[in-house]
Write a protein that holds these residues in place. Structure first.
Motif, PDB file in Angstrom:
ATOM      1  N   ALA A  65      20.984   6.253   7.792  1.00  0.00           N
ATOM      2  CA  ALA A  65      20.317   6.487   6.314  1.00  0.00           C
ATOM      3  C   ALA A  65      19.158   5.375   6.037  1.00  0.00           C
ATOM      4  N   ALA A  66      19.385   4.059   6.430  1.00  0.00           N
ATOM      5  CA  ALA A  66      18.632   3.082   6.316  1.00  0.00           C
ATOM      6  C   ALA A  66      17.299   3.371   6.817  1.00  0.00           C
ATOM      7  N   HIS A  69      15.591   5.890   4.945  1.00  0.00           N
ATOM      8  CA  HIS A  69      14.802   5.532   3.658  1.00  0.00           C
ATOM      9  C   HIS A  69      13.762   4.630   3.884  1.00  0.00           C
ATOM     10  N   ARG A 257      37.397   4.044   3.241  1.00  0.00           N
ATOM     11  CA  ARG A 257      35.995   4.399   3.294  1.00  0.00           C
ATOM     12  C   ARG A 257      36.033   5.767   4.154  1.00  0.00           C
TER      13      ARG A 257
ATOM     14  N   GLU B 101      24.395   1.674  -2.719  1.00  0.00           N
ATOM     15  CA  GLU B 101      24.455   3.137  -2.704  1.00  0.00           C
ATOM     16  C   GLU B 101      24.906   3.814  -3.976  1.00  0.00           C
ATOM     17  N   SER B 129      19.798   4.010  -3.303  1.00  0.00           N
ATOM     18  CA  SER B 129      20.859   4.620  -2.720  1.00  0.00           C
ATOM     19  C   SER B 129      21.014   4.467  -1.126  1.00  0.00           C
ATOM     20  N   VAL B 130      21.270   3.364  -0.612  1.00  0.00           N
ATOM     21  CA  VAL B 130      21.608   3.478   0.926  1.00  0.00           C
ATOM     22  C   VAL B 130      23.004   2.912   1.168  1.00  0.00           C
ATOM     23  N   PRO B 131      23.774   3.563   2.043  1.00  0.00           N
ATOM     24  CA  PRO B 131      25.193   3.126   2.517  1.00  0.00           C
ATOM     25  C   PRO B 131      25.185   1.857   3.202  1.00  0.00           C
TER      26      PRO B 131
END
Lengths: 336, 336
Positions: A65-66, A69, A257, B101, B129-131
């Motif tokens: 996800a980084a 983004h 988690r 996040e 919002s980054v994990p």
């Protein structure tokens, strides 16, 4: 004017963006303008295509996800650089562009807004996740030719319907588009027109400017079970997560988690069931489960875990909606 | 170079943005560059100040979320126009800038990133919002001088701590700033340095480049009750909402949307209690309740409704954390 994009532009843009080289990535897109490509073409075939490719690679766990983004930020920068050229043209009518509440996909919405602006329309872009009542208040003051809603994820269907209701309360017609919609789905959600692309959207908005269409006064009729599923998703997921411990022993060794992720996945399954029922289209759910299966197996989660989760969800979902429980059981059967 | 901004620039920018006049609002900010104002000054004193004013007017119900989004979109456009001038300077070190996040405030984070870039640093901006685990993977590959986290809402404290843990796992130090942090709060969340502004942040990152500091290997020690409150907020709010029906008869006439809002407000109260406990600072909760009181009363919700909600929450919160229940009861006493 060239008719085909250099077919490597998308790959080149994506490579630069993944490397974090914003200035070169932006320059690549502005160079395409110099070469005579139109804004919608660059947005769709370079930036949009790169974003889709990032989504596919994330699905296969090749990107995080980084990375997503990082690329999205650079796509936004390119979009800003491209749109500064076009925003001083005269305005022929006005549109308000918004995403439904809870829909954080600002980039496709902004791409659509900039493309509309480039056709000469005056555009107020509200971006991601706006409460419907607040959009209504703005429409009442501004009286645009139409409200344009982009919808790229079925989880926003309820929000789209609420936006349509809010616009109709002030006599403003609603046009929608985006990857998660079809003409039928848009209609079911109370939307007045669906457009496959920005050219068609601009035509419809101009027609509405010439002659404002009648819009329904009462709120659109939505399937109550679908609304209820959406509302109760988190609670059902919580109960299913507890039940899963009993039937899927591997879960006992999950850390916090992993348990959170499991609960979120279970809630997403319920929300997609609600979305499918809302537009009366099973394909919404079946394509989600295929996607989720690839996401999970790419990350080392066995397909048995997904099947077990759906199995414990089914009786809980049945309390709310028989037909959704049937959809779930069919999905379990497909997973084998 | 001028030392004071024309004091009406902020008001003028805000008026143009609220009117949806993007091109004039953007031009106002780029004109300030021509007049010799620095990027951080324009970002902080014009765009940032306008955003804060919008927040205050929303709090008093003078603006809606749709107005907020309209202004934020135009602020983003101005930021993009301003930053295109500065991003070709040589890079002295690198920083990754991210939000925790669940933190969707991309604008202040991007303002910080652009200001850092203008000091000559290479910046990878990951936005909202980054994990944490995904940020960790990117840090492992990129080895920046530091991770910069902006935090403008206490609801992101847990996410900030998780980002710090993820960075430390790869030996990368973490710098944080933003309206919701103080030096003490940042420290409690495991952050290595706090900066009041971008000048100080750039100094710290340069120092880290010259000599990378040791960072703790184990995860930061967080108050378990605070984490538990955050995790259980939705469930506790659901139960409190049911209980509220019994003690606050007016709620029986609420429609579905009003009930949803009530449940969301109750969940927010629990999350802010968790946030206050996480950084061991009651002020986080007391300033939130003052804010919520103005938000609700400006919208015609009587203060008795807020007090009733907190009263039914107290025994449920006590199941998780005695001291948070005490905070709640003190807030009820203040409202009474």
């Amino acid at each position: 004017m060239p008719v085909l994009l250099p077919h490597r532009a998308t790959d080149a843009f994506l490579d630069l963006a993944l490397a974090g080289d914003r200035s070169e990535a932006v320059r690549l897109t502005t160079d395409l303008v110099e070469e005579g490509f139109s804004l919608p073409t660059i947005l769709t075939e370079v930036i949009g295509a790169a974003q889709c490719e990032v989504g596919r690679r994330w699905q296969r766990a090749e990107l995080t996800a980084a990375d997503e983004h990082l690329v999205t930020g650079i796509s936004h920068a390119a979009l800003a650089a491209l749109s500064s050229n076009g925003h001083r043209r005269a305005s022929h009518g006005t549109a308000v562009v918004a995403c439904a509440e809870g829909d954080w996909h600002a980039l496709p919405s902004q791409m659509f807004a900039e493309s509309l602006r480039a056709t000469g329309l005056g555009v107020l872009h509200l971006g991601a996740s706006v409460p419907a009542a607040d959009v209504g208040a703005l429409l009442e003051r501004r009286r645009p030719d139409g409200l344009v809603v982009t919808c790229n994820l079925p989880l926003s269907y309820l929000g789209v319907a609420r936006l349509a209701d809010a616009a109709h309360r002030y006599g403003v017609p609603v046009l929608a588009g985006g990857r998660a919609l079809t003409p039928e789905r848009a209609l079911t959600l109370g939307v007045d027109a669906w457009a496959a692309d920005v050219t068609r959207a601009a035509e419809i908005l101009r027609a509405w400017r010439r002659s404002r269409p009648d819009v329904p006064a009462p709120p659109v009729d939505l399937e109550p079970a679908a609304v209820e599923l959406t509302r109760r998703a988190a609670g059902l997921a919580e109960r299913a997560s507890d039940a899963l411990l009993g039937v899927f022993p591997a879960m006992a060794s999950y850390d916090d988690r992993q348990r959170d992720h499991t609960r979120e996945d279970l809630a997403a399954i319920v929300r997609f069931l609600g979305a499918a029922r809302l537009v009366d289209d099973d394909e919404v759910f079946t394509s989600f489960t295929s996607w989720l299966e690839e996401v999970l197996t790419s990350r080392g989660v066995p397909v048995e875990a997904l099947a077990a989760g759906m199995t414990v969800l089914a009786p809980l979902v049945r309390e709310v909606d028989e037909s959704s429980a049937g959809l779930l059981e069919a999905a379990v059967a497909r997973l084998g």
